[in-house]
Design a protein around this motif. Structure first.
Motif, PDB file in Angstrom:
ATOM      1  N   THR A  34       0.861  -1.180   0.000  1.00 35.71           N
ATOM      2  CA  THR A  34       0.000   0.000   0.000  1.00 35.71           C
ATOM      3  C   THR A  34       0.893   1.223   0.000  1.00 35.71           C
ATOM      4  O   THR A  34       1.659   1.439   0.934  1.00 35.71           O
ATOM      5  CB  THR A  34      -0.927   0.009   1.228  1.00 35.71           C
ATOM      6  N   THR A  36       1.152   5.290  -0.046  1.00 36.33           N
ATOM      7  CA  THR A  36       0.399   6.499   0.274  1.00 36.33           C
ATOM      8  C   THR A  36       1.120   7.685  -0.338  1.00 36.33           C
ATOM      9  O   THR A  36       2.330   7.843  -0.165  1.00 36.33           O
ATOM     10  CB  THR A  36       0.272   6.684   1.801  1.00 36.33           C
ATOM     11  N   ASP A  66      -7.631   8.972   1.512  1.00 30.15           N
ATOM     12  CA  ASP A  66      -7.331   8.603   2.891  1.00 30.15           C
ATOM     13  C   ASP A  66      -8.168   9.494   3.816  1.00 30.15           C
ATOM     14  O   ASP A  66      -7.975  10.710   3.838  1.00 30.15           O
ATOM     15  CB  ASP A  66      -5.836   8.787   3.161  1.00 30.15           C
ATOM     16  N   TRP A  73     -11.284  13.997   4.323  1.00 34.35           N
ATOM     17  CA  TRP A  73     -10.121  13.651   3.502  1.00 34.35           C
ATOM     18  C   TRP A  73      -8.877  14.357   4.011  1.00 34.35           C
ATOM     19  O   TRP A  73      -8.869  15.569   4.207  1.00 34.35           O
ATOM     20  CB  TRP A  73     -10.407  14.015   2.052  1.00 34.35           C
ATOM     21  N   LYS A  76      -4.375  12.907   1.281  1.00 33.52           N
ATOM     22  CA  LYS A  76      -3.535  11.801   0.811  1.00 33.52           C
ATOM     23  C   LYS A  76      -4.391  10.790   0.050  1.00 33.52           C
ATOM     24  O   LYS A  76      -5.591  10.691   0.267  1.00 33.52           O
ATOM     25  CB  LYS A  76      -2.865  11.111   1.999  1.00 33.52           C
ATOM     26  N   ARG A  77      -3.716  10.051  -0.838  1.00 38.77           N
ATOM     27  CA  ARG A  77      -4.380   8.975  -1.570  1.00 38.77           C
ATOM     28  C   ARG A  77      -3.583   7.691  -1.366  1.00 38.77           C
ATOM     29  O   ARG A  77      -2.354   7.730  -1.288  1.00 38.77           O
ATOM     30  CB  ARG A  77      -4.451   9.294  -3.067  1.00 38.77           C
ATOM     31  N   ARG A  78      -4.273   6.565  -1.327  1.00 38.54           N
ATOM     32  CA  ARG A  78      -3.625   5.269  -1.162  1.00 38.54           C
ATOM     33  C   ARG A  78      -3.825   4.433  -2.423  1.00 38.54           C
ATOM     34  O   ARG A  78      -4.916   4.400  -2.979  1.00 38.54           O
ATOM     35  CB  ARG A  78      -4.196   4.529   0.051  1.00 38.54           C
TER      36      ARG A  78
END
Length: 199
Positions: A34, A36, A66, A73, A76-78
């Protein structure tokens, strides 16, 4: 730890029959992770983020935002990713840069098993507090400073030479970009209505 020991034994005998006829790759190094990613400009299109990441990892589907405990929110994106094997004959995998830019947008990323990386010079193996300095941020050379670098322009998004992010053909185009392009003339200048002259 057990995988590492088994890998060491295989590496010791990789030139001996029967292992010498096989391509040997440590599968545990390419397991799903994963990743991030955090860009300080949260309006960067996800397609651009995936294009950037695809240079270093095999992205397994779309990213997820995330969210914190209040379901807000974090910016961040995972992504579920698999590290790519090194293209050369060397062993191991390609690690994406911990600190990066996509055009004017700065960001950082982290994932399990990530090498230690310096925030100042972007080199691996030390942290900013122990940074020896003197590394060009564009080409990573130690012989000159960033302002004196003569390296050919390289795109932050696709990694190709000769153009920058702003004009990258892989860049996501917004509606405003499409309208602006159609309003420009053949030389990139805005087209103006032709004036009639009296004769």
């Amino acid at each position: 730890e057990l995988c590492e020991k088994a890998w060491e034994k295989v590496c010791e005998g990789r030139d001996v029959v029967p292992l010498n006829v096989f391509l040997i790759e440590p599968l545990f190094a390419r397991e799903l992770r994963t990743l991030t990613i955090h860009l300080f400009n949260h309006r960067v299109p996800e397609r651009d983020i995936i294009t950037f990441l695809s240079r270093f990892v095999d992205v397994q589907g779309e990213g997820q935002k995330d969210l914190d405990a209040l379901r807000v929110w974090t910016g961040k994106r995972r992504y579920t990713v698999r590290l790519k094997p090194k293209p050369s004959e060397g062993e191991g995998v390609v690690h994406p840069p911990a600190y990066f830019t996509i055009g004017p947008n700065r960001g950082y990323l982290f994932y399990p098993g990530q090498p230690v990386t310096c925030k100042k010079c972007f080199q691996r193996g030390h942290v900013a507090a122990n940074c020896p300095g003197g590394v060009c941020r564009k080409c990573k050379a130690t012989t000159h400073e960033t302002k004196d670098c003569t390296k050919v322009l390289t795109c932050d998004l696709c990694g190709a030479e000769g153009h920058v992010y702003r004009v990258c053909p892989m860049k996501s185009r917004s509606f405003a970009d499409v309208v602006r392009t159609s309003a420009e003339g053949p030389r990139g200048e805005e087209s103006r209505p032709q004036q009639k002259t009296a004769t």
